[in-house]
Design a protein around this motif. Structure first.
Motif, mmCIF file in Angstrom:
data_model
loop_
_atom_site.group_PDB
_atom_site.id
_atom_site.type_symbol
_atom_site.label_atom_id
_atom_site.label_comp_id
_atom_site.label_asym_id
_atom_site.label_seq_id
_atom_site.Cartn_x
_atom_site.Cartn_y
_atom_site.Cartn_z
ATOM 1 N N HIS A 1 -13.889 -7.131 1.793
ATOM 2 C CA HIS A 1 -13.559 -6.458 3.047
ATOM 3 C C HIS A 1 -14.599 -5.405 3.405
ATOM 4 O O HIS A 1 -15.014 -5.302 4.567
ATOM 5 C CB HIS A 1 -12.177 -5.810 2.945
ATOM 6 C CG HIS A 1 -11.774 -5.066 4.171
ATOM 7 N ND1 HIS A 1 -11.458 -5.692 5.359
ATOM 8 C CD2 HIS A 1 -11.654 -3.726 4.415
ATOM 9 C CE1 HIS A 1 -11.149 -4.789 6.273
ATOM 10 N NE2 HIS A 1 -11.262 -3.593 5.731
ATOM 11 N N ILE B 1 -17.017 -0.674 -4.956
ATOM 12 C CA ILE B 1 -15.572 -0.604 -5.097
ATOM 13 C C ILE B 1 -15.297 -0.166 -6.527
ATOM 14 O O ILE B 1 -15.874 -0.703 -7.472
ATOM 15 C CB ILE B 1 -14.898 -1.958 -4.810
ATOM 16 C CG1 ILE B 1 -15.089 -2.321 -3.341
ATOM 17 C CG2 ILE B 1 -13.426 -1.921 -5.192
ATOM 18 C CD1 ILE B 1 -14.500 -1.303 -2.363
ATOM 19 N N PHE C 1 -6.372 -2.907 3.809
ATOM 20 C CA PHE C 1 -7.333 -1.809 3.747
ATOM 21 C C PHE C 1 -7.610 -1.101 5.075
ATOM 22 O O PHE C 1 -8.137 0.015 5.064
ATOM 23 C CB PHE C 1 -8.659 -2.313 3.164
ATOM 24 C CG PHE C 1 -8.527 -2.829 1.766
ATOM 25 C CD1 PHE C 1 -8.340 -1.947 0.709
ATOM 26 C CD2 PHE C 1 -8.556 -4.181 1.490
ATOM 27 C CE1 PHE C 1 -8.199 -2.406 -0.593
ATOM 28 C CE2 PHE C 1 -8.421 -4.662 0.192
ATOM 29 C CZ PHE C 1 -8.237 -3.777 -0.846
ATOM 30 N N ASP C 2 -7.291 -1.703 6.204
ATOM 31 C CA ASP C 2 -7.567 -1.037 7.473
ATOM 32 C C ASP C 2 -6.513 0.033 7.758
ATOM 33 O O ASP C 2 -5.357 -0.086 7.347
ATOM 34 C CB ASP C 2 -7.584 -2.034 8.628
ATOM 35 C CG ASP C 2 -8.915 -2.753 8.740
ATOM 36 O OD1 ASP C 2 -9.809 -2.484 7.905
ATOM 37 O OD2 ASP C 2 -9.059 -3.599 9.651
ATOM 38 N N ALA D 1 -11.109 -5.997 -1.875
ATOM 39 C CA ALA D 1 -11.764 -4.782 -1.368
ATOM 40 C C ALA D 1 -13.270 -4.973 -1.285
ATOM 41 O O ALA D 1 -13.911 -4.544 -0.316
ATOM 42 C CB ALA D 1 -11.421 -3.598 -2.269
ATOM 43 N N ARG E 1 0.858 -1.188 0.000
ATOM 44 C CA ARG E 1 0.000 0.000 0.000
ATOM 45 C C ARG E 1 0.892 1.236 0.000
ATOM 46 O O ARG E 1 1.738 1.403 0.887
ATOM 47 C CB ARG E 1 -0.921 -0.012 1.218
ATOM 48 C CG ARG E 1 -1.916 1.140 1.238
ATOM 49 C CD ARG E 1 -2.997 0.865 2.237
ATOM 50 N NE ARG E 1 -3.671 2.069 2.671
ATOM 51 C CZ ARG E 1 -4.607 2.111 3.608
ATOM 52 N NH1 ARG E 1 -4.977 0.991 4.212
ATOM 53 N NH2 ARG E 1 -5.167 3.250 3.953
ATOM 54 N N GLN F 1 -7.028 -9.060 4.047
ATOM 55 C CA GLN F 1 -7.868 -7.924 3.686
ATOM 56 C C GLN F 1 -7.698 -6.773 4.673
ATOM 57 O O GLN F 1 -7.589 -5.609 4.274
ATOM 58 C CB GLN F 1 -9.334 -8.375 3.633
ATOM 59 C CG GLN F 1 -9.617 -9.422 2.566
ATOM 60 C CD GLN F 1 -10.957 -10.104 2.753
ATOM 61 O OE1 GLN F 1 -11.854 -9.573 3.418
ATOM 62 N NE2 GLN F 1 -11.112 -11.293 2.181
ATOM 63 N N HIS G 1 -13.269 3.210 -2.287
ATOM 64 C CA HIS G 1 -14.470 2.672 -1.653
ATOM 65 C C HIS G 1 -15.522 3.775 -1.712
ATOM 66 O O HIS G 1 -15.411 4.806 -1.034
ATOM 67 C CB HIS G 1 -14.181 2.279 -0.201
ATOM 68 C CG HIS G 1 -15.373 1.759 0.525
ATOM 69 N ND1 HIS G 1 -15.586 1.971 1.871
ATOM 70 C CD2 HIS G 1 -16.449 1.039 0.087
ATOM 71 C CE1 HIS G 1 -16.718 1.406 2.238
ATOM 72 N NE2 HIS G 1 -17.265 0.841 1.183
ATOM 73 N N TYR H 1 -7.151 4.063 -1.987
ATOM 74 C CA TYR H 1 -6.118 3.091 -1.618
ATOM 75 C C TYR H 1 -5.277 2.846 -2.868
ATOM 76 O O TYR H 1 -5.802 2.444 -3.905
ATOM 77 C CB TYR H 1 -6.739 1.774 -1.140
ATOM 78 C CG TYR H 1 -7.681 1.956 0.029
ATOM 79 C CD1 TYR H 1 -7.242 1.801 1.341
ATOM 80 C CD2 TYR H 1 -9.022 2.304 -0.186
ATOM 81 C CE1 TYR H 1 -8.109 1.987 2.411
ATOM 82 C CE2 TYR H 1 -9.890 2.487 0.872
ATOM 83 C CZ TYR H 1 -9.430 2.335 2.174
ATOM 84 O OH TYR H 1 -10.293 2.525 3.225
#
Length: 259
Positions: free
Chosen positions: A163, A131, A235-236, A160, A41, A231, A102, A84
């Motif tokens: 998640h 997404i 993404f968190d 994504a 990321r 996931q 998102h 992201y």
């Protein structure tokens, strides 16, 4: 979505030769490549510069964008709170990149909303979320060697969807690239072609129904599977005092080992 898809076409063509017999062999090839893959990321510094330069190299090789002296591709959607940005590394070499938004009523910013707001915003008003993968680009030299790259990269979009529990995946793409999305994601066209700022080609909007295709896609392409931990790592947002992981290793193999 500004994309470089010469490798997508070659991979999709390989898929289409014999979906019943050869696809399992292709799936094994992608799974083997996944063992050598890392996702990163990219939020700052050299990582971002690297993926912006890769976009430019990819799009210019396909004559999709005009020349610019900075030799990077970047826009305002790279700075939204719902973005992201990822680099995909094989054997520790950056080979492709993907941007994901998102999209919700509270955070509607995305390429699909920008180009097709009259279609997307009413769906958001009805309580749906999406997404929106975009800026898919791959190194033109490596793409000729590894037709698996689009699958490894777009695997991020599926993760994504799972998640964020998004019912749809929206793809703003060139019409001549639609075959991959229809074949792999069973996407349906929901717009007419329109211009998109900064690119030479018109784009169309395709929508994939995540819940309708989930089991069929995972059965056909087991390398799309992922664990909730993978996931979350992708993404968190880390809690205060926590460091984000530098790279994330794919977890599809754990499903194969458990089978």
């Amino acid at each position: 979505m500004i994309v470089q898809l010469s490798s997508v076409r070659s991979a999709a063509d390989l898929d289409g030769k014999d979906a019943s017999d050869n696809m399992s062999g292709f799936a094994r090839n992608v799974s083997a490549m996944l063992e050598r893959t890392e996702y990163r990321r990219c939020d700052k510094g050299e990582d971002l510069e690297d993926i912006y330069r890769l976009r430019y190299k990819s799009y210019r090789s396909n004559d999709m964008v005009p020349d610019n002296e900075n030799q990077t591709i970047y826009d305002e959607l790279d700075e939204t709170p719902n973005v992201y940005r990822f680099g995909v590394y094989i054997d520790q070499v950056l080979l492709s990149t993907l941007r994901i938004h998102h999209v919700t009523l509270a955070t509607p910013m995305s390429p699909s909303t920008k180009a097709f707001g009259d279609i997307v915003r009413p769906m958001l008003a009805d309580g749906l979320s999406f997404i929106c993968p975009s800026r898919f680009a791959s190194d033109p030299e490596w793409s000729r060697i590894y037709p698996q790259i689009p699958y490894l990269t777009l695997r991020l979009a599926g993760m994504a969807c799972f998640h964020f529990n998004a019912p749809y995946c929206l793809s703003t793409i060139r019409e001549d690239h639609a075959g991959f999305y229809k074949r792999i994601y069973y996407s349906e066209k929901i717009s007419e072609p329109r211009a998109y700022p900064g690119v030479f080609n018109k784009v169309v909007l395709y929508r994939a129904d995540v819940n309708a295709i989930r089991e069929r896609s995972l059965s056909r392409f087991p390398f799309f599977r992922s664990t909730p931990m993978e996931q979350r790592m992708l993404f968190d947002t880390p809690h205060a005092g926590e460091l984000a992981p530098l790279t994330i290793l794919p977890t599809a193999k754990y499903y194969r080992e458990a089978a």
